[in-house]
Design a protein around this motif. Structure first.
Motif, PDB file in Angstrom:
ATOM      1  N   THR A 151      78.014  -1.982 -39.016  1.00 54.43           N
ATOM      2  CA  THR A 151      76.606  -2.070 -39.368  1.00 54.43           C
ATOM      3  C   THR A 151      75.948  -0.699 -39.332  1.00 54.43           C
ATOM      4  O   THR A 151      75.079  -0.385 -40.129  1.00 54.43           O
ATOM      5  CB  THR A 151      75.871  -2.995 -38.369  1.00 54.43           C
ATOM      6  OG1 THR A 151      76.516  -4.258 -38.373  1.00 54.43           O
ATOM      7  CG2 THR A 151      74.422  -3.168 -38.726  1.00 54.43           C
ATOM      8  N   TRP A 167      67.575  -2.074 -36.849  1.00 50.91           N
ATOM      9  CA  TRP A 167      67.253  -3.142 -35.902  1.00 50.91           C
ATOM     10  C   TRP A 167      67.572  -4.482 -36.549  1.00 50.91           C
ATOM     11  O   TRP A 167      67.340  -4.671 -37.744  1.00 50.91           O
ATOM     12  CB  TRP A 167      65.787  -3.065 -35.502  1.00 50.91           C
ATOM     13  CG  TRP A 167      65.519  -1.833 -34.702  1.00 50.91           C
ATOM     14  CD1 TRP A 167      65.115  -0.623 -35.174  1.00 50.91           C
ATOM     15  CD2 TRP A 167      65.698  -1.682 -33.302  1.00 50.91           C
ATOM     16  NE1 TRP A 167      65.019   0.278 -34.141  1.00 50.91           N
ATOM     17  CE2 TRP A 167      65.375  -0.345 -32.981  1.00 50.91           C
ATOM     18  CE3 TRP A 167      66.111  -2.533 -32.285  1.00 50.91           C
ATOM     19  CZ2 TRP A 167      65.446   0.153 -31.694  1.00 50.91           C
ATOM     20  CZ3 TRP A 167      66.170  -2.040 -31.002  1.00 50.91           C
ATOM     21  CH2 TRP A 167      65.839  -0.714 -30.707  1.00 50.91           C
ATOM     22  N   PRO A 168      68.113  -5.418 -35.779  1.00 52.26           N
ATOM     23  CA  PRO A 168      68.439  -6.727 -36.367  1.00 52.26           C
ATOM     24  C   PRO A 168      67.173  -7.503 -36.708  1.00 52.26           C
ATOM     25  O   PRO A 168      66.120  -7.266 -36.108  1.00 52.26           O
ATOM     26  CB  PRO A 168      69.236  -7.424 -35.258  1.00 52.26           C
ATOM     27  CG  PRO A 168      68.804  -6.772 -33.999  1.00 52.26           C
ATOM     28  CD  PRO A 168      68.461  -5.352 -34.354  1.00 52.26           C
ATOM     29  N   PRO A 169      67.276  -8.420 -37.655  1.00 54.47           N
ATOM     30  CA  PRO A 169      66.111  -9.250 -37.987  1.00 54.47           C
ATOM     31  C   PRO A 169      65.682 -10.084 -36.780  1.00 54.47           C
ATOM     32  O   PRO A 169      66.482 -10.351 -35.879  1.00 54.47           O
ATOM     33  CB  PRO A 169      66.617 -10.166 -39.103  1.00 54.47           C
ATOM     34  CG  PRO A 169      67.952  -9.659 -39.492  1.00 54.47           C
ATOM     35  CD  PRO A 169      68.453  -8.756 -38.424  1.00 54.47           C
ATOM     36  N   ARG A 170      64.442 -10.505 -36.768  1.00 56.16           N
ATOM     37  CA  ARG A 170      63.910 -11.339 -35.684  1.00 56.16           C
ATOM     38  C   ARG A 170      64.808 -12.569 -35.492  1.00 56.16           C
ATOM     39  O   ARG A 170      65.186 -13.223 -36.450  1.00 56.16           O
ATOM     40  CB  ARG A 170      62.489 -11.762 -36.018  1.00 56.16           C
ATOM     41  CG  ARG A 170      61.789 -12.465 -34.909  1.00 56.16           C
ATOM     42  CD  ARG A 170      60.336 -12.761 -35.317  1.00 56.16           C
ATOM     43  NE  ARG A 170      59.605 -13.333 -34.221  1.00 56.16           N
ATOM     44  CZ  ARG A 170      58.958 -12.624 -33.305  1.00 56.16           C
ATOM     45  NH1 ARG A 170      58.958 -11.313 -33.375  1.00 56.16           N
ATOM     46  NH2 ARG A 170      58.310 -13.231 -32.324  1.00 56.16           N
ATOM     47  N   SER A 182      67.884 -12.391 -34.351  1.00 60.47           N
ATOM     48  CA  SER A 182      69.265 -11.910 -34.334  1.00 60.47           C
ATOM     49  C   SER A 182      69.386 -10.822 -33.272  1.00 60.47           C
ATOM     50  O   SER A 182      68.387 -10.204 -32.895  1.00 60.47           O
ATOM     51  CB  SER A 182      69.658 -11.338 -35.700  1.00 60.47           C
ATOM     52  OG  SER A 182      69.644 -12.344 -36.680  1.00 60.47           O
ATOM     53  N   TYR A 183      70.623 -10.598 -32.814  1.00 59.71           N
ATOM     54  CA  TYR A 183      70.832  -9.670 -31.706  1.00 59.71           C
ATOM     55  C   TYR A 183      72.123  -8.896 -31.904  1.00 59.71           C
ATOM     56  O   TYR A 183      73.020  -9.332 -32.610  1.00 59.71           O
ATOM     57  CB  TYR A 183      70.925 -10.440 -30.374  1.00 59.71           C
ATOM     58  CG  TYR A 183      69.768 -11.356 -30.151  1.00 59.71           C
ATOM     59  CD1 TYR A 183      68.624 -10.901 -29.523  1.00 59.71           C
ATOM     60  CD2 TYR A 183      69.807 -12.681 -30.591  1.00 59.71           C
ATOM     61  CE1 TYR A 183      67.547 -11.737 -29.324  1.00 59.71           C
ATOM     62  CE2 TYR A 183      68.727 -13.526 -30.397  1.00 59.71           C
ATOM     63  CZ  TYR A 183      67.601 -13.047 -29.772  1.00 59.71           C
ATOM     64  OH  TYR A 183      66.530 -13.862 -29.588  1.00 59.71           O
ATOM     65  N   ALA A 185      66.393  -6.875 -28.750  1.00 59.29           N
ATOM     66  CA  ALA A 185      67.386  -6.959 -29.815  1.00 59.29           C
ATOM     67  C   ALA A 185      68.825  -6.882 -29.306  1.00 59.29           C
ATOM     68  O   ALA A 185      69.755  -6.900 -30.091  1.00 59.29           O
ATOM     69  CB  ALA A 185      67.142  -5.838 -30.828  1.00 59.29           C
TER      70      ALA A 185
END
Length: 134
Positions: free
Chosen positions: A4, A33-36, A38-39, A51
């Motif tokens: 990623t 940064w991952p989408p809201r 997601s971690y 996150a």
């Protein structure tokens, strides 16, 4: 099994958390940064953030600890850690595939640091391309 984000340029002996803090601490590195909701999975050494998802410290962690008779996860925390550990093994396998595919990554000492950064990034990009289209 794709990368990623690649933050190259650190020595192999550098502490993972220091490398991550460097990537997060500089806006110019454009950490994705991952989408809201997601971690990113992280080791227990990392601070818990909105996150990042570390394992539970109070429960067994490694998948090997759950193998055998009567060794299945018995609490929600152990089940979470078991799944976390299983996913971390996928991440480790991804690095193994990368190093096996691009042997140059194991012989980087003869290149300058700036060239090493480019090689690591290029190998990760090629790895992702192969995973997507092969």
């Amino acid at each position: 099994m794709r990368f990623t984000y690649v933050h190259s340029g650190w020595e192999g002996s550098a502490n993972d958390s220091r490398v991550m803090q460097d990537a997060l601490g500089h806006a110019e590195y454009e950490f994705p940064w991952p989408p809201r909701g997601s971690y990113y999975l992280v080791d227990s050494r990392y601070a818990i953030g909105s996150a990042f998802l570390p394992p539970h410290k109070s429960a067994r962690y490694h998948a090997q600890e759950f193998r055998g008779v009567n060794r299945q996860p018995t609490t929600p925390q152990e089940l979470f850690n078991y799944r976390h550990s299983s996913l971390r093994m996928v991440i480790e396998r991804c690095f193994g595939v990368l190093k096996a595919r691009f042997r140059i990554l194991t012989e980087m000492h003869s290149f300058s640091i700036s060239r090493q950064r480019l090689l690591v990034t290029a190998c990760c990009a090629l790895h992702n391309f192969i995973r997507m289209y092969n």
